[in-house]
Design a protein around this motif. Structure first.
Motif, PDB file in Angstrom:
ATOM      1  N   UNK A  15       0.822  -1.209   0.000  1.00 34.08           N
ATOM      2  CA  UNK A  15       0.000   0.000   0.000  1.00 34.08           C
ATOM      3  C   UNK A  15       0.857   1.260   0.000  1.00 34.08           C
ATOM      4  N   UNK A  16       1.984   1.221   0.692  1.00 33.80           N
ATOM      5  CA  UNK A  16       2.897   2.368   0.668  1.00 33.80           C
ATOM      6  C   UNK A  16       3.506   2.546  -0.720  1.00 33.80           C
ATOM      7  N   UNK A  17       3.811   1.443  -1.375  1.00 36.94           N
ATOM      8  CA  UNK A  17       4.327   1.523  -2.741  1.00 36.94           C
ATOM      9  C   UNK A  17       3.267   2.083  -3.680  1.00 36.94           C
ATOM     10  N   UNK A  18       2.024   1.681  -3.492  1.00 36.83           N
ATOM     11  CA  UNK A  18       0.937   2.194  -4.328  1.00 36.83           C
ATOM     12  C   UNK A  18       0.746   3.688  -4.104  1.00 36.83           C
ATOM     13  N   UNK A  19       0.821   4.133  -2.852  1.00 33.98           N
ATOM     14  CA  UNK A  19       0.692   5.561  -2.568  1.00 33.98           C
ATOM     15  C   UNK A  19       1.833   6.351  -3.222  1.00 33.98           C
ATOM     16  N   UNK A  20       3.063   5.851  -3.071  1.00 33.07           N
ATOM     17  CA  UNK A  20       4.211   6.538  -3.661  1.00 33.07           C
ATOM     18  C   UNK A  20       4.089   6.599  -5.182  1.00 33.07           C
ATOM     19  N   UNK A  21       3.589   5.544  -5.769  1.00 30.50           N
ATOM     20  CA  UNK A  21       3.400   5.531  -7.220  1.00 30.50           C
ATOM     21  C   UNK A  21       2.290   6.509  -7.620  1.00 30.50           C
ATOM     22  N   UNK A  22       1.244   6.573  -6.820  1.00 28.16           N
ATOM     23  CA  UNK A  22       0.142   7.499  -7.091  1.00 28.16           C
ATOM     24  C   UNK A  22       0.635   8.944  -7.045  1.00 28.16           C
ATOM     25  N   UNK A  23       1.426   9.277  -6.028  1.00 26.44           N
ATOM     26  CA  UNK A  23       1.986  10.625  -5.910  1.00 26.44           C
ATOM     27  C   UNK A  23       2.959  10.903  -7.049  1.00 26.44           C
ATOM     28  N   UNK A  24       3.743   9.883  -7.419  1.00 25.69           N
ATOM     29  CA  UNK A  24       4.788  10.077  -8.407  1.00 25.69           C
ATOM     30  C   UNK A  24       4.295  10.210  -9.835  1.00 25.69           C
ATOM     31  N   UNK A  25       3.324   9.380 -10.227  1.00 27.56           N
ATOM     32  CA  UNK A  25       2.921   9.359 -11.644  1.00 27.56           C
ATOM     33  C   UNK A  25       1.452   9.667 -11.859  1.00 27.56           C
ATOM     34  N   UNK A  26       0.647   9.688 -10.791  1.00 27.59           N
ATOM     35  CA  UNK A  26      -0.778   9.969 -10.936  1.00 27.59           C
ATOM     36  C   UNK A  26      -1.585   8.724 -11.222  1.00 27.59           C
ATOM     37  N   UNK A  50      -6.125  -7.360  -4.110  1.00 28.55           N
ATOM     38  CA  UNK A  50      -7.002  -6.369  -4.720  1.00 28.55           C
ATOM     39  C   UNK A  50      -7.289  -6.779  -6.159  1.00 28.55           C
ATOM     40  N   UNK A  51      -8.546  -6.829  -6.550  1.00 25.81           N
ATOM     41  CA  UNK A  51      -8.899  -7.359  -7.870  1.00 25.81           C
ATOM     42  C   UNK A  51      -8.510  -6.458  -9.030  1.00 25.81           C
ATOM     43  N   UNK A  52      -8.304  -5.173  -8.749  1.00 30.55           N
ATOM     44  CA  UNK A  52      -7.982  -4.254  -9.840  1.00 30.55           C
ATOM     45  C   UNK A  52      -7.295  -3.012  -9.278  1.00 30.55           C
ATOM     46  N   UNK A  53      -6.871  -2.166 -10.186  1.00 29.40           N
ATOM     47  CA  UNK A  53      -6.164  -0.927  -9.844  1.00 29.40           C
ATOM     48  C   UNK A  53      -7.013  -0.007  -8.964  1.00 29.40           C
ATOM     49  N   UNK A  54      -8.312   0.104  -9.259  1.00 32.85           N
ATOM     50  CA  UNK A  54      -9.172   1.011  -8.502  1.00 32.85           C
ATOM     51  C   UNK A  54      -9.201   0.646  -7.024  1.00 32.85           C
ATOM     52  N   UNK A  55      -9.405  -0.634  -6.745  1.00 29.35           N
ATOM     53  CA  UNK A  55      -9.481  -1.067  -5.354  1.00 29.35           C
ATOM     54  C   UNK A  55      -8.136  -0.922  -4.656  1.00 29.35           C
ATOM     55  N   UNK A  56      -7.047  -1.141  -5.370  1.00 27.17           N
ATOM     56  CA  UNK A  56      -5.715  -0.957  -4.793  1.00 27.17           C
ATOM     57  C   UNK A  56      -5.490   0.507  -4.430  1.00 27.17           C
ATOM     58  N   UNK A  57      -5.845   1.419  -5.317  1.00 26.76           N
ATOM     59  CA  UNK A  57      -5.643   2.847  -5.060  1.00 26.76           C
ATOM     60  C   UNK A  57      -6.503   3.320  -3.892  1.00 26.76           C
ATOM     61  N   UNK A  58      -7.762   2.906  -3.848  1.00 26.35           N
ATOM     62  CA  UNK A  58      -8.610   3.269  -2.714  1.00 26.35           C
ATOM     63  C   UNK A  58      -8.016   2.761  -1.400  1.00 26.35           C
ATOM     64  N   UNK A  59      -7.523   1.542  -1.406  1.00 24.50           N
ATOM     65  CA  UNK A  59      -6.920   0.976  -0.199  1.00 24.50           C
ATOM     66  C   UNK A  59      -5.653   1.727   0.180  1.00 24.50           C
TER      67      UNK A  59
END
Length: 203
Positions: A15-26, A50-59
């Motif tokens: 989840x921390x990696x997903x957050x960092x990726x979200x901040x980094x690339x959108x 997580x079944x998909x990108x959306x659920x991963x980002x929300x989490x």
């Protein structure tokens, strides 16, 4: 040799990696593959949770919000506590809200299949701020307010306004705006309900 991660430790790292990726690339450029690469793990590890990108980002957004709490102040007065709490919340949540808002408007709102209100609550939290309960109880115990006479909507109002301003402006509230919320809108409303109608006209 890199130590293997398991259970909650592994999930937090993902989840921390997903957050960092979200901040980094959108949101638009984030992929399950890019998160897996950042977390240095296999993509199957993500799909098992997580079944998909959306659920991963929300989490990931929920995880970041939950693991970065705002300190609950204890100044000795309700107005002092609210000022410190709303100021801290405004400063701490400005960047977070900007990322969450950009995520929503970059496609998550449509792709997740959630109504706007539910998406907002998933992004920003359905409870305005847990520290509010503590400071309100202290104020009640000091006799500053009477919690039995105040509607729940009035108690959440300062935090709802801060969340609204953050989401609309994507920057911390000014000190003047915080003072207006507390002194002009909230405190007159709740202090009218201390001691009953007869006490209101006594002074």
């Amino acid at each position: 040799m890199r130590r293997r991660r398991h259970g909650e430790e592994l999930e937090a790292a993902l989840l921390e990696a997903a957050w960092d990726e979200l901040v980094g690339v959108g949101f638009a450029n984030l992929t399950m593959e890019s998160v897996a690469a950042r977390a240095r793990t296999g993509i199957a590890v993500l799909y098992r949770r997580w079944p998909n990108k959306d659920q991963l980002v929300l989490a990931a957004i929920e995880h970041y919000r939950r693991t970065h709490p705002v300190e609950t102040p204890d100044t000795g007065t309700l107005s002092g506590d609210l000022h410190a709490l709303l100021t801290g919340m405004s400063r701490a949540r400005a960047t977070f809200t900007a990322v969450a808002a950009a995520t929503a408007f970059s496609g998550l709102l449509a792709e997740a299949g959630l109504p706007p209100a539910q998406t907002r609550d998933r992004l920003l939290g359905d409870h305005p701020f847990s520290g509010a309960e503590v400071i309100y109880q202290r104020a009640h115990d000091r006799g500053e307010i009477d919690l039995e006479r105040i509607p729940p909507a009035a108690l959440t109002m300062p935090f709802d306004l801060v969340r609204h301003d953050l989401f609309m402006n994507l920057k911390p509230l000014t000190p003047a705006r915080i003072q207006t919320i507390i002194n002009d809108l909230f405190l007159p409303l709740v202090r009218e309900r201390v001691g009953g109608p007869e006490a209101t006209g006594a002074g």
